[in-house]
Write a protein that holds these residues in place. Structure first.
Motif, mmCIF file in Angstrom:
data_model
loop_
_atom_site.group_PDB
_atom_site.id
_atom_site.type_symbol
_atom_site.label_atom_id
_atom_site.label_comp_id
_atom_site.label_asym_id
_atom_site.label_seq_id
_atom_site.Cartn_x
_atom_site.Cartn_y
_atom_site.Cartn_z
ATOM 1 N N SER A 42 0.830 -1.211 0.000
ATOM 2 C CA SER A 42 0.000 0.000 0.000
ATOM 3 C C SER A 42 0.862 1.258 0.000
ATOM 4 O O SER A 42 0.576 2.225 -0.704
ATOM 5 C CB SER A 42 -0.920 0.009 1.229
ATOM 6 N N LEU B 8 -2.979 8.252 -0.500
ATOM 7 C CA LEU B 8 -3.670 7.049 -0.053
ATOM 8 C C LEU B 8 -4.884 6.776 -0.943
ATOM 9 O O LEU B 8 -5.349 7.666 -1.663
ATOM 10 C CB LEU B 8 -4.103 7.212 1.400
ATOM 11 N N PRO B 9 -5.416 5.548 -0.926
ATOM 12 C CA PRO B 9 -6.620 5.249 -1.730
ATOM 13 C C PRO B 9 -7.787 6.169 -1.431
ATOM 14 O O PRO B 9 -8.652 6.387 -2.279
ATOM 15 C CB PRO B 9 -6.934 3.799 -1.338
ATOM 16 N N THR B 10 -7.823 6.753 -0.217
ATOM 17 C CA THR B 10 -8.899 7.685 0.138
ATOM 18 C C THR B 10 -8.726 9.039 -0.531
ATOM 19 O O THR B 10 -9.615 9.889 -0.452
ATOM 20 C CB THR B 10 -8.933 7.885 1.659
ATOM 21 N N GLY B 11 -7.565 9.262 -1.179
ATOM 22 C CA GLY B 11 -7.284 10.549 -1.803
ATOM 23 C C GLY B 11 -6.498 11.487 -0.910
ATOM 24 O O GLY B 11 -6.141 12.595 -1.330
ATOM 25 N N GLN B 12 -6.211 11.084 0.317
ATOM 26 C CA GLN B 12 -5.485 11.952 1.244
ATOM 27 C C GLN B 12 -4.002 11.975 0.905
ATOM 28 O O GLN B 12 -3.364 10.944 0.691
ATOM 29 C CB GLN B 12 -5.674 11.460 2.687
ATOM 30 N N GLU C 128 0.766 13.291 8.009
ATOM 31 C CA GLU C 128 -0.002 14.212 7.168
ATOM 32 C C GLU C 128 0.977 14.984 6.293
ATOM 33 O O GLU C 128 2.098 15.272 6.701
ATOM 34 C CB GLU C 128 -0.803 15.180 8.036
#
Length: 584
Positions: free
Chosen positions: A258, A285-289, A340
């Motif tokens: 990942s 990340l896959p969430t777009g973050q 972050e």
């Protein structure tokens, strides 16, 4: 005139029109020849190949012709063939179940057909499909109906009486016809539909269950990998030498695949920074973050202990001026921290660049100072764990999109209690130019060690210069010594960055310089606490004492390793992180 030739099985039609003699010859295979008598001889004008299915009634009643091959006929569903000769379908098909008018007869829909012979067709205009069905059902001789728009009035009801003859199959296209069928046949069709629905439902249920089992297996596999990662992390925690409860780990563990996918396999284009610990990559990340992945180098001074420190400490810290740790990754010897992503990089990226620092106004600089101060106050006094950072410097201050500062890199941070606010270590780690004298020389560290580092940061933010490596043509002092010299000469504002073009509040700048000098005083007990520093910086009415002579104001110093020997420290730049092992 009609002439038949049974020996050759030819059919010849002769036509005389306006003194012109024409002849049509039709073979059993469907070949048509059109000849005309011209110039005292027969001349072939055209030869056509007829489709077998164009021959009228070739498949008999309720039979459907499928293509041009002789004998390629089939009975409609619900009908059976009347004879077994494969080449003779003229006998057609008969019903599987006989009709019983008025005893439950109904209609079955057939699609993709050329409509039957319409010699016995009855048309009713402007009828809808239900009316058409009722009309046919009232007459026991009505065998089929359909509705077509012939006259452009929205639809005409067409009824067929007697056997249906001369139908042809069209795989794509054709018309729809509703044929009268016995109740038993309709019931059989209904049962077949119910069975199909049951089979489909069972198939969907089995597929759903299989899908759920597959998802459950994937979830179980992911959970197992996560637990393995947790065990590895706990192993890191235990092997670091401190021990501790397993519940200290409170953040997600990501697998290597990942993280590699998020960073485009750690591509050079995704690399956004590098330090003594290793490299930092931007990832998604896959969430777009957006995230920053800190990949610890195998040769880094940060080993198991430092990795454990950062994971354990930051996972427990929540403050707007501390960088947020989102997860970690452990894979073999690989150790990665996922933070972050902060788009404006670190403070040194702006502060020590002669072009970029012109854009950093005093308002922004003072906001950064106060943000760092609030973050340190949280670490020293307000957090769940009391933390001494031990490596506070511009490269460890990250800036978000609005230039708000966030303290990062807790690899060498230490926890403490009020009763044990000061400690001594034989393993000195940190960065020259920011380490306090008592820590650099004797291994003593406390919250006052962080206050020294904060004081250096204050002076650097005001001046736009690094402490370690600072140059002035009139003396050999570092930035701390230069600031102290200007202060004692009554020229403290001479420290202000000359590239800062906008006007600035003199009292506020002088207060920052004064607090900075208070924080870098030689003796730890003379330095203010972080709460006192925040109060002095934020209030114009609070009293600020006069600073005493600072520590480490020269460019080099002797670091004592024991009572009988010393090590001369070379002139390093301020971003060099060191690890010095002291002998007992």
């Amino acid at each position: 005139m009609f002439i038949s030739s049974p020996e050759e099985v030819y059919y010849t039609y002769m036509v005389v029109d306006n003194s012109t003699l024409s002849r049509f010859i039709v073979t059993p295979e469907g070949v048509i020849q059109y000849l005309a008598w011209l110039d005292n001889q027969w001349t072939n004008l055209v030869t056509l190949q007829r489709d077998y299915c164009d021959n009228y009634g070739m498949c008999g009643a309720y039979g459907t012709c499928y293509d041009s091959t002789v004998g390629n006929c089939r009975c409609l569903k619900g009908f059976r063939r009347n004879n077994s000769n494969p080449l003779d379908w003229t006998g057609g098909c008969s019903r599987t179940w006989n009709l019983s008018c008025g005893n439950g007869d109904g209609f079955v829909k057939y699609k993709g057909l050329k409509l039957p012979d319409n010699s016995r067709l009855l048309g009713n205009r402007s009828s809808n499909l239900e009316e058409c069905e009722r009309e046919c059902l009232k007459n026991c001789s009505c065998m089929a109906f359909t509705r077509v728009d012939v006259h452009g009035n929205g639809g005409d009801c067409l009824l067929w009486f007697g056997d249906l003859v001369d139908m042809k199959n069209y795989p794509s296209g054709g018309d729809v016809i509703h044929i009268r069928m016995a109740k038993a046949e309709i019931d059989a069709i209904a049962r077949a539909k119910r069975r199909r629905r049951i089979v489909i439902a069972i198939g969907i249920s089995v597929s759903t269950i299989c899908g759920m089992l597959i998802l459950a297996f994937i979830g179980w596999h992911a959970l197992r990998r996560r637990k393995e990662g947790m065990r590895a992390a706990y192993s890191v925690y235990r092997d670091s030498g401190d021990g501790g409860p397993e519940e200290d780990l409170e953040l997600p563990l990501l697998d290597i695949a990942s993280v590699a996918d998020a960073t485009n396999n750690f591509s050079f284009q995704n690399k956004v920074g590098r330090g003594g610990f290793g490299e930092v990559y931007k990832g998604v990340l896959p969430t777009g973050q957006d995230v920053a992945v800190k990949r610890l180098s195998l040769n880094s001074g940060q080993g198991l202990k430092e990795f454990k420190n950062e994971v354990i400490l930051i996972a427990k810290l929540q403050h707007r001026n501390l960088v947020k740790l989102l997860g970690c990754c452990i894979h073999g010897d690989e150790r990665m921290l996922i933070y972050e992503y902060l788009p404006n990089k670190s403070l040194d990226h702006h502060l020590f660049d002669p072009i970029k620092r012109k854009l950093v106004t005093w308002k922004t600089r003072f906001s950064i100072i106060m943000g760092i101060a609030r973050g340190l106050l949280y670490l020293h006094e307000d957090s769940r764990l009391r933390i001494i950072h031990r490596d506070l410097k511009p490269s460890n201050i990250l800036l978000d999109s609005e230039m708000n500062p966030k303290i990062s890199d807790f690899g060498i941070a230490k926890t403490f209690t009020v009763e044990n606010a000061g400690e001594m270590t034989n393993r000195i780690v940190g960065t020259y130019g920011y380490m306090s004298p008592e820590y650099a020389m004797k291994g003593h560290f406390s919250v006052k060690s962080d206050m020294f580092s904060f004081g250096v940061l204050l002076l650097e933010i005001v001046s736009g210069h690094k402490n370690w490596g600072f140059y002035h043509p009139d003396h050999d002092l570092n930035l701390i010594g230069h600031a102290w010299k200007l202060w004692t000469e009554g020229n403290a504002l001479g420290l202000v960055d000359v590239l800062m073009e906008e006007e600035f509040p003199l009292k506020e700048v002088l207060r920052c310089i004064q607090v900075g000098l208070l924080c870098v005083q030689q003796r730890p007990e003379d330095r203010p606490t972080m709460s006192s520093a925040v109060l002095m910086l934020g209030s114009e009415t609070s009293d600020v004492s006069q600073p005493k002579e600072p520590g480490l104001s020269a460019e080099s110093f002797a670091m004592s390793t024991d009572s009988s020997s010393s090590v001369k420290i070379p002139n390093f730049s301020n971003d060099v992180t060191i690890t010095a092992l002291q002998s007992r």
